[in-house]
Scaffold this motif. Sequence first.
Motif, PDB file in Angstrom:
ATOM      1  N   ALA A  37       0.802  -1.226   0.000  1.00 25.93           N
ATOM      2  CA  ALA A  37       0.000   0.000   0.000  1.00 25.93           C
ATOM      3  C   ALA A  37       0.835   1.276   0.000  1.00 25.93           C
ATOM      4  CB  ALA A  37      -0.962  -0.023   1.184  1.00 25.93           C
ATOM      5  N   PRO A  38       1.924   1.365   0.776  1.00 25.08           N
ATOM      6  CA  PRO A  38       2.690   2.621   0.748  1.00 25.08           C
ATOM      7  C   PRO A  38       3.264   2.963  -0.621  1.00 25.08           C
ATOM      8  CG  PRO A  38       3.270   1.317   2.678  1.00 25.08           C
ATOM      9  CD  PRO A  38       2.439   0.436   1.797  1.00 25.08           C
ATOM     10  N   ARG A  39       3.377   1.950  -1.483  1.00 26.18           N
ATOM     11  CA  ARG A  39       3.895   2.195  -2.831  1.00 26.18           C
ATOM     12  C   ARG A  39       2.784   2.209  -3.867  1.00 26.18           C
ATOM     13  NH1 ARG A  39       9.432  -1.522  -3.046  1.00 26.18           N
ATOM     14  NH2 ARG A  39      10.075  -1.160  -0.880  1.00 26.18           N
ATOM     15  N   GLY A  40       1.572   2.358  -3.384  1.00 29.59           N
ATOM     16  CA  GLY A  40       0.442   2.451  -4.304  1.00 29.59           C
ATOM     17  C   GLY A  40      -0.169   1.129  -4.693  1.00 29.59           C
ATOM     18  N   GLY A  41       0.251   0.040  -4.043  1.00 34.71           N
ATOM     19  CA  GLY A  41      -0.250  -1.277  -4.399  1.00 34.71           C
ATOM     20  C   GLY A  41      -1.412  -1.709  -3.533  1.00 34.71           C
ATOM     21  N   PRO A  42      -1.925  -2.911  -3.769  1.00 35.05           N
ATOM     22  CA  PRO A  42      -3.120  -3.371  -3.053  1.00 35.05           C
ATOM     23  C   PRO A  42      -2.854  -4.064  -1.723  1.00 35.05           C
ATOM     24  CG  PRO A  42      -2.555  -4.947  -4.759  1.00 35.05           C
ATOM     25  CD  PRO A  42      -1.562  -3.818  -4.882  1.00 35.05           C
ATOM     26  N   VAL A  43      -1.593  -4.434  -1.420  1.00 34.65           N
ATOM     27  CA  VAL A  43      -1.305  -5.230  -0.232  1.00 34.65           C
ATOM     28  C   VAL A  43      -1.348  -4.325   1.001  1.00 34.65           C
ATOM     29  CG1 VAL A  43       0.341  -6.725   0.950  1.00 34.65           C
ATOM     30  CG2 VAL A  43       0.068  -6.883  -1.544  1.00 34.65           C
ATOM     31  N   ILE A  44      -2.351  -4.539   1.857  1.00 32.09           N
ATOM     32  CA  ILE A  44      -2.548  -3.658   3.012  1.00 32.09           C
ATOM     33  C   ILE A  44      -2.073  -4.279   4.318  1.00 32.09           C
ATOM     34  CG2 ILE A  44      -4.487  -2.452   1.954  1.00 32.09           C
ATOM     35  CD1 ILE A  44      -6.310  -4.190   3.833  1.00 32.09           C
ATOM     36  N   ALA A  45      -1.760  -5.571   4.331  1.00 35.60           N
ATOM     37  CA  ALA A  45      -1.294  -6.228   5.551  1.00 35.60           C
ATOM     38  C   ALA A  45      -0.623  -7.531   5.172  1.00 35.60           C
ATOM     39  CB  ALA A  45      -2.448  -6.486   6.517  1.00 35.60           C
ATOM     40  N   VAL A  46       0.328  -7.958   6.024  1.00 36.71           N
ATOM     41  CA  VAL A  46       1.044  -9.213   5.817  1.00 36.71           C
ATOM     42  C   VAL A  46       0.953 -10.018   7.107  1.00 36.71           C
ATOM     43  CG1 VAL A  46       3.284 -10.293   5.400  1.00 36.71           C
ATOM     44  CG2 VAL A  46       2.625  -8.245   4.109  1.00 36.71           C
ATOM     45  N   GLN A  47       0.449 -11.241   6.994  1.00 36.88           N
ATOM     46  CA  GLN A  47       0.420 -12.138   8.149  1.00 36.88           C
ATOM     47  C   GLN A  47       1.735 -12.898   8.219  1.00 36.88           C
ATOM     48  OE1 GLN A  47      -3.014 -14.824   9.005  1.00 36.88           O
ATOM     49  NE2 GLN A  47      -1.440 -16.420   9.121  1.00 36.88           N
ATOM     50  N   LEU A  48       2.380 -12.836   9.367  1.00 31.89           N
ATOM     51  CA  LEU A  48       3.650 -13.518   9.579  1.00 31.89           C
ATOM     52  C   LEU A  48       3.389 -14.919  10.119  1.00 31.89           C
ATOM     53  CD1 LEU A  48       5.524 -10.556  11.290  1.00 31.89           C
ATOM     54  CD2 LEU A  48       5.577 -11.194   8.866  1.00 31.89           C
ATOM     55  N   ASP A  49       3.851 -15.914   9.371  1.00 34.34           N
ATOM     56  CA  ASP A  49       3.659 -17.316   9.722  1.00 34.34           C
ATOM     57  C   ASP A  49       2.170 -17.621   9.916  1.00 34.34           C
ATOM     58  OD1 ASP A  49       5.846 -19.532  10.364  1.00 34.34           O
ATOM     59  OD2 ASP A  49       4.099 -19.968  11.575  1.00 34.34           O
ATOM     60  N   ASN A  50       1.892 -18.777  10.504  1.00 33.91           N
ATOM     61  CA  ASN A  50       0.500 -19.200  10.673  1.00 33.91           C
ATOM     62  C   ASN A  50       0.404 -20.149  11.853  1.00 33.91           C
ATOM     63  OD1 ASN A  50      -2.286 -19.293   9.504  1.00 33.91           O
ATOM     64  ND2 ASN A  50      -1.832 -21.479   9.465  1.00 33.91           N
ATOM     65  N   GLU A  51      -0.466 -19.819  12.787  1.00 36.92           N
ATOM     66  CA  GLU A  51      -0.734 -20.700  13.930  1.00 36.92           C
ATOM     67  C   GLU A  51       0.551 -21.092  14.645  1.00 36.92           C
ATOM     68  OE1 GLU A  51      -3.111 -23.816  12.233  1.00 36.92           O
ATOM     69  OE2 GLU A  51      -4.919 -22.611  12.288  1.00 36.92           O
ATOM     70  N   ILE A  52       1.331 -20.088  15.009  1.00 41.62           N
ATOM     71  CA  ILE A  52       2.605 -20.329  15.684  1.00 41.62           C
ATOM     72  C   ILE A  52       2.365 -21.148  16.952  1.00 41.62           C
ATOM     73  CG2 ILE A  52       4.512 -19.214  16.919  1.00 41.62           C
ATOM     74  CD1 ILE A  52       4.215 -16.862  14.949  1.00 41.62           C
ATOM     75  N   GLY A  53       3.105 -22.229  17.092  1.00 41.25           N
ATOM     76  CA  GLY A  53       3.015 -23.069  18.281  1.00 41.25           C
ATOM     77  C   GLY A  53       1.950 -24.144  18.232  1.00 41.25           C
ATOM     78  N   MET A  54       1.084 -24.109  17.231  1.00 40.18           N
ATOM     79  CA  MET A  54      -0.032 -25.050  17.197  1.00 40.18           C
ATOM     80  C   MET A  54       0.435 -26.488  17.054  1.00 40.18           C
ATOM     81  SD  MET A  54      -2.023 -27.042  14.934  1.00 40.18           S
ATOM     82  CE  MET A  54      -1.929 -26.302  13.306  1.00 40.18           C
ATOM     83  N   LEU A  55       1.385 -26.743  16.167  1.00 40.80           N
ATOM     84  CA  LEU A  55       1.814 -28.120  15.933  1.00 40.80           C
ATOM     85  C   LEU A  55       2.443 -28.724  17.179  1.00 40.80           C
ATOM     86  CD1 LEU A  55       3.337 -27.708  12.351  1.00 40.80           C
ATOM     87  CD2 LEU A  55       1.203 -28.851  12.949  1.00 40.80           C
ATOM     88  N   ALA A  56       3.210 -27.931  17.908  1.00 43.36           N
ATOM     89  CA  ALA A  56       3.807 -28.427  19.143  1.00 43.36           C
ATOM     90  C   ALA A  56       2.734 -28.753  20.174  1.00 43.36           C
ATOM     91  CB  ALA A  56       4.794 -27.394  19.692  1.00 43.36           C
ATOM     92  N   TRP A  57       1.714 -27.892  20.248  1.00 40.35           N
ATOM     93  CA  TRP A  57       0.646 -28.124  21.226  1.00 40.35           C
ATOM     94  C   TRP A  57      -0.145 -29.392  20.913  1.00 40.35           C
ATOM     95  CZ3 TRP A  57      -4.691 -25.807  20.188  1.00 40.35           C
ATOM     96  CH2 TRP A  57      -5.617 -26.295  21.120  1.00 40.35           C
ATOM     97  N   VAL A  58      -0.650 -29.498  19.681  1.00 32.14           N
ATOM     98  CA  VAL A  58      -1.562 -30.614  19.393  1.00 32.14           C
ATOM     99  C   VAL A  58      -0.844 -31.954  19.404  1.00 32.14           C
ATOM    100  CG1 VAL A  58      -3.141 -29.140  18.089  1.00 32.14           C
ATOM    101  CG2 VAL A  58      -1.317 -30.344  16.876  1.00 32.14           C
ATOM    102  N   SER A  59       0.474 -31.944  19.236  1.00 29.24           N
ATOM    103  CA  SER A  59       1.227 -33.197  19.269  1.00 29.24           C
ATOM    104  C   SER A  59       1.931 -33.417  20.613  1.00 29.24           C
ATOM    105  CB  SER A  59       2.274 -33.216  18.148  1.00 29.24           C
ATOM    106  OG  SER A  59       3.255 -32.203  18.350  1.00 29.24           O
ATOM    107  N   ASN A  60       1.764 -32.457  21.542  1.00 30.08           N
ATOM    108  CA  ASN A  60       2.467 -32.508  22.829  1.00 30.08           C
ATOM    109  C   ASN A  60       3.952 -32.777  22.617  1.00 30.08           C
ATOM    110  OD1 ASN A  60       2.946 -32.491  25.593  1.00 30.08           O
ATOM    111  ND2 ASN A  60       2.427 -34.661  25.857  1.00 30.08           N
ATOM    112  N   THR A  61       4.553 -31.996  21.700  1.00 33.30           N
ATOM    113  CA  THR A  61       5.966 -32.172  21.378  1.00 33.30           C
ATOM    114  C   THR A  61       6.657 -30.817  21.391  1.00 33.30           C
ATOM    115  OG1 THR A  61       5.365 -34.018  19.921  1.00 33.30           O
ATOM    116  CG2 THR A  61       7.610 -33.157  19.749  1.00 33.30           C
TER     117      THR A  61
END
Length: 779
Positions: free
Chosen positions: A162-186
């Motif tokens: 967006a600051p350069r006139g484009g359509p991208v207004i937000a960026v999500q960093l990674d996804n569900e951080i920590g979830m795999l460790a939790w659900v596998s108890n690892t």
Amino acid sequence: MSDVRLQRREVLVDGRPSLVRAGEIHYFRLKRDDWAGRLRLLRAAGGDTVATYVPWVVHERGDGSIDLTGRTDPTLDLGAFLDLAAETGLRVLLRPGPFIMAEMAGEGVPDRIRRERPEALPVGWHGEPAASSDLDYLAPGFLTEVARWYTALGEVVGPRTAPRGGPVIAVQLDNEIGMLAWVSNTPQLTDRACTELHDWLASRYGSALLERYPGLPAAVGFADAVRSPRPEWARALRLDLGLFFRGQFGRYGTELASMATSAGMGGVPFLINIHGTSGGSGASFPIGLSQVLETYVGRSQMAAGSDHYLGDLTLRTAADLHLINAFMAAAAPEQPGMTLEFEAGRGDYGDDLGHEVDPSAVVLKTRLSLAQGHRLLSYYLFAGGTNFVADPPRTDGTTRFAITGERHGFSAPVDPEGRPGATYEATAEAFGVARRLEAWLADSREEHDDLALGMVLDDYLTEYQPPLAEGDDADAVRDLEHGRGAGPRDLLGRVLLTLGLRYGAADLQRDPGPDGWPHLIVLGSPTARDRAVQERLAEHVGAGGALLLLGALPTTELDGTPCTILADALGVAVVREMRDGPGRFTSVIEVAGWGYGTERRVGRLQTYDAPDAQVLLTEAMSGAPAGLLVQPTGSGPAVVIGCDFGADLAFFATALERLGVTPGLRRDAVPGLISTTTRAGDGSRLLHLLNVSGSTLRSAVELDGEALLGGTELALPPRTGLALPIGVRIGGRTLAATAEIEEVDGDHVLLAEALDGTPRRAWLDGVEVSVPTDGRLPL
């Protein structure tokens, strides 16, 4: 295209408070010729933003090169998709991982990383490899690979932010951080992590470390000892691992934000999504919130959004969603509410007609979340698609880049073949609600009565449960799961919503701000409670505040150390704990005359010695006190319900009254009817009503002692909602009406038809006026 900033719990788009209406479409699961049609369907439904993952595992080709330009496959031309979105009038919320899950092979991370960076492969208990596709986020080799991925992304995405006139207004960093460790108890117990854990423990506990972990070896042998812990370490290690990895994940978020900025993707908000719903319940959601807390709280232009799958909206799941939204707001009070995966569609994720969600659910969830302050909603998955053959073709049971076969997104509003399905219109209605109400919700605040649900995120440090812990720690985890959050049976949320209370949450692990906590703290309470939280609660009551505990009066700290600070402050001693079991049907009798006055079966209870207290509940066989109203001299009152009590609405209504809180918004206490009010920056107020039941519900409503809307009895048909103006400022006038505002057109307001077909009523500046039959009311 748009300047987007996060400020004062608002999303500012080009400086104006806005509600972002997004839908997820996976360009990489569509033929390039199909992109335009799916984007048009999103635009036609009322979306203004398209969200999409960018899967590393797909864009990295078999030869190791990264194709983001369509060099090897036109479907991979990310820039072309972003440009087409802009041409369609859509902004973009980009989700480039590195992990994306989304039913992708390797959770979106190329298999090559695991082959070439084996030091990043986690080992867990007893040194066993992780049973998931997890990686050690902070392994230097993994971060090097992520930097390469982000650098390649930045060449395409950077010029389109967006600051350069484009359509991208937000960026999500990674996804569900920590979830795999939790659900596998690892937990990610790599050599690197164990070295840092050793230093962290030494810094945290100093000379007391060996008292906490008797026989714990020094650096040599430490990793093996942690991976195969002694049973007597179990509770301490569970708690310490949760806190340690909370910090690790915070560092990971910092690394990703730095990489994304260096790659040219800065200047837009960075987002983190929070996992945690399980089996259609939100009770475990705060586990995810606890895990990622340090990745975003207190960081400028970073925010978190929920990621929830609750199925249908019933009173049970409405209370869960309300708790999710309230806890997120309490964790980061200055950040806007968001949902980055807002469940849309039929819920038939197995493509077997096994789980069908009523189409109305997405609209009802939208209304509740907007009333609680959400500014960005991204419906997932908006359009299905196809999992294409991977490069090179996979050999692990499928040739494709994902694990759901060829078709993906079976239950989305738009199916894999591009046909709008049964939930498309409902999703369009949800978008329409946000669009119509944006003027009065984009900068609004939910109005609360003088109470809050207590939030204690350390109660959710249960994601890593060491083996050989069948004794004390297994009991401790079960106790936490039983009592935390909204209390046993998750009862408090449902009771408060049914009684019409408007409430948020208070973070009890943070000192109250300058305004302090609300008068009444309502708290689901296990028998273990952090010492500092007990001290804060004791100070709250000592200063005249009120407290309602459901579940138990705490007798220990989280690590099992005896601690009765709160009980001592209340002048109460715990005498005995009793539980249901084979041949035993533990029960209590309500003896204060507050409610039904009957015997109730409960699963567990405490009995008390409290000579100066009013007894509310007794254990059925012995007559020992199991529920109390106490008010130590010079302190505020407290109700202690030492069991998993049931939904005796009269009892709870009386308890709240005795504790000094009555609903400011009064209406009939009918299960399934949910109500709240919001106030916008210009003072405009809306009355929000939801009927999540299968019957028409009726009630007149009072606000602050005055009948609303001329005392009209409002009727809500099954599975419907309303946001009625009760003081909306338009064109210099103040409007109240028994119907929603459909549109403001110059000097006229168009009112929607009443849901029950009754004539619309309206008031301008407090004087009732006639509403034309077409609903166009002149101002």
